[in-house]
Design a protein around this motif. Structure first.
Motif, PDB file in Angstrom:
ATOM      1  N   LYS A 109     -37.375   1.565 -13.169  1.00 45.23           N
ATOM      2  CA  LYS A 109     -37.715   1.476 -11.780  1.00 45.23           C
ATOM      3  C   LYS A 109     -36.258   1.195 -11.347  1.00 45.23           C
ATOM      4  CE  LYS A 109     -42.265  -0.638 -11.434  1.00 45.23           C
ATOM      5  NZ  LYS A 109     -42.738   0.561 -10.912  1.00 45.23           N
ATOM      6  N   ILE A 120     -37.468   8.980 -17.034  1.00 50.19           N
ATOM      7  CA  ILE A 120     -36.570   7.609 -17.093  1.00 50.19           C
ATOM      8  C   ILE A 120     -37.821   6.527 -17.471  1.00 50.19           C
ATOM      9  CG2 ILE A 120     -35.664   6.063 -15.500  1.00 50.19           C
ATOM     10  CD1 ILE A 120     -34.578   8.687 -13.758  1.00 50.19           C
ATOM     11  N   GLU A 121     -38.878   6.627 -16.988  1.00 56.51           N
ATOM     12  CA  GLU A 121     -39.471   5.379 -17.293  1.00 56.51           C
ATOM     13  C   GLU A 121     -40.188   5.692 -18.694  1.00 56.51           C
ATOM     14  OE1 GLU A 121     -43.935   3.745 -16.143  1.00 56.51           O
ATOM     15  OE2 GLU A 121     -42.897   5.070 -14.777  1.00 56.51           O
ATOM     16  N   SER A 152     -43.138   7.485  -7.576  1.00 53.41           N
ATOM     17  CA  SER A 152     -43.362   6.991  -8.876  1.00 53.41           C
ATOM     18  C   SER A 152     -43.073   5.572  -9.185  1.00 53.41           C
ATOM     19  CB  SER A 152     -41.970   7.773  -9.604  1.00 53.41           C
ATOM     20  OG  SER A 152     -41.982   7.502 -10.838  1.00 53.41           O
ATOM     21  N   GLY A 207     -39.662   9.928  -6.003  1.00 54.68           N
ATOM     22  CA  GLY A 207     -39.318   8.902  -6.612  1.00 54.68           C
ATOM     23  C   GLY A 207     -39.763   7.383  -6.238  1.00 54.68           C
ATOM     24  N   THR A 252     -34.645   4.884 -11.315  1.00 54.41           N
ATOM     25  CA  THR A 252     -35.377   5.596 -10.234  1.00 54.41           C
ATOM     26  C   THR A 252     -34.723   5.111  -8.649  1.00 54.41           C
ATOM     27  OG1 THR A 252     -37.229   5.871 -11.867  1.00 54.41           O
ATOM     28  CG2 THR A 252     -37.602   6.254  -9.537  1.00 54.41           C
ATOM     29  N   TYR A 263     -31.669   6.811  -8.061  1.00 57.69           N
ATOM     30  CA  TYR A 263     -31.710   8.207  -7.780  1.00 57.69           C
ATOM     31  C   TYR A 263     -32.281   8.422  -6.365  1.00 57.69           C
ATOM     32  CZ  TYR A 263     -30.185  10.612 -12.023  1.00 57.69           C
ATOM     33  OH  TYR A 263     -29.303  11.299 -12.781  1.00 57.69           O
ATOM     34  N   TYR A 274     -38.354  11.247 -13.156  1.00 57.34           N
ATOM     35  CA  TYR A 274     -38.763  10.007 -12.939  1.00 57.34           C
ATOM     36  C   TYR A 274     -39.598   9.454 -14.167  1.00 57.34           C
ATOM     37  CZ  TYR A 274     -37.029  10.665  -8.358  1.00 57.34           C
ATOM     38  OH  TYR A 274     -36.301  10.750  -7.136  1.00 57.34           O
TER      39      TYR A 274
END
Length: 372
Positions: A81, A71-72, A297, A294, A84, A87, A68
């Motif tokens: 977001k 990804i960000e 996050s 997730g 995320t 996922y 996560y």
């Protein structure tokens, strides 16, 4: 200000987590419609692919940032977001599928008149309790039960052979149609289940106290699991034949029911139920934890806040996913690998990896430019 509570697990604990997660339902459920009597060889081939996959997943998070966070960092806050959350939904959906797997098997074997809803709700209570305690407790539970699961699995294999049910003729002819049928089974089904599912460990691996050795430990764990899976498939084919195996939902269970040794050892199918039950509890717990992390996050609220409400929805959707066991398996074998597994297990991680490399290269050039 929100602070992430640091939880740590050991190298041995990540080893057993990956081992039991990979075995999960794989050693019990069927497969190999194309490979037929050579399906055990298919499992050996895909085992090495699985080792590559788990090394790749480790490499993505080897700098200490989980899925996560990467990804960000690579996609920005807004798009990050969205990915995320996708996922999170994916991980929770796989939870529902695994819960349904166990529910169906329990109904087939020991609780035939018990409603499916009761079985799946009971299972989620166990998962809920483990995850509220945290990843450290999940790792310790796995550590405790791993020897029992491995011993039970090997005992079932040994008793099938000792009972005379093992017929080597069922493994013939060897590679009658070459390697082509094997690769039809490998892609996409066997690369996505169970080895592609190891993508979930991109959330867990960063909790390991000694991160630099996780790659090697993970590869060894996957190879051991792969050998056990291949051995399970070989024993199933030899015991019941590839035709019956491919028409049976849980072929190892069918094979174990034929065991009768020394007029004493029989009805050891309960061991197979134990193997599946433990494997699914660990597997669901890992996916559930990853999905909750997730949400943590995204909203910067500790993941334990979401445990109870989300755990109540998992049994509901596990029942609503399919009207019956045949629809459940058809969806899992024909739809899910293409629609969900390939994008989330491979496409997105590869894109993230390439974006990270590109970003690091730009940063490196920027630093070199400043130095000059």
């Amino acid at each position: 200000m929100y602070n992430v509570q640091k939880e740590t697990i050991s190298l041995w604990q990540i080893f057993v987590l990956i081992l039991i997660f990979t075995l999960g339902t794989t050693v019990v459920v069927g497969g190999g419609a194309e490979s037929k009597q050579d399906f055990w060889l298919t499992e050996l081939i895909v085992m090495f692919m699985g080792a590559v996959f788990v090394w790749f997943y480790y490499f993505i998070v080897s700098k200490g940032k989980n899925l996560y966070e990467i990804i960000e960092e690579t996609c920005g806050k807004m798009l990050g977001k969205v990915i995320t959350f996708a996922y999170v939904i994916y991980f929770f959906y796989i939870c529902t599928r695994n819960v349904r797997d166990l529910g169906e098997m329990i109904k087939i074997t020991i609780l035939k008149v018990t409603p499916l809803e009761v079985v799946v709700i009971t299972l989620m209570f166990v998962v809920l309790y483990i995850i509220i305690q945290g990843i450290e407790v999940l790792a310790r539970v796995t550590e405790l039960f791993t020897p029992f699961m491995i011993i039970c699995l090997l005992l079932v294999f040994f008793l099938i052979i000792l009972s005379g049910e093992f017929n080597a003729d069922n493994l013939q002819p060897f590679l009658a149609e070459g390697f082509s049928p094997l690769f039809k089974d490998i892609f996409p089904l066997r690369i996505t289940f169970p080895y592609g599912e190891l993508v979930v460990f991109t959330v867990v691996i960063t909790s390991v106290s000694n991160l630099k050795y996780v790659g090697k430990v993970s590869v060894v764990s996957v190879l051991i699991a792969g050998v056990l899976i291949a051995l399970s498939q070989l024993v199933q084919i030899a015991a019941v034949g590839e035709d019956i195996k491919n028409r049976t939902v849980f072929p190892l269970l069918s094979a174990s029911r034929e065991i009768f040794v020394l007029e004493f050892f029989e009805r050891v199918d309960i061991l197979v139920v134990f193997i599946l039950m433990l494997g699914i509890i660990i597997k669901v717990s890992v996916f559930f934890y990853a999905g909750l992390k997730g949400l943590e996050s995204m909203f910067k609220i500790p993941y334990r806040t979401y445990v109870i409400p989300i755990s109540m929805s998992i049994p509901l959707f596990s029942v609503l996913n399919a009207d019956n066991i045949f629809e459940h398996f058809e969806e899992g074998l024909e739809v899910v690998p293409y629609v969900l597994h390939l994008p989330f297990q491979f496409a997105i991680p590869i894109v993230l990896f390439l974006l990270t490399l590109l970003k690091n290269r730009k940063n490196k050039k920027g630093i070199e430019g400043e130095n000059h």
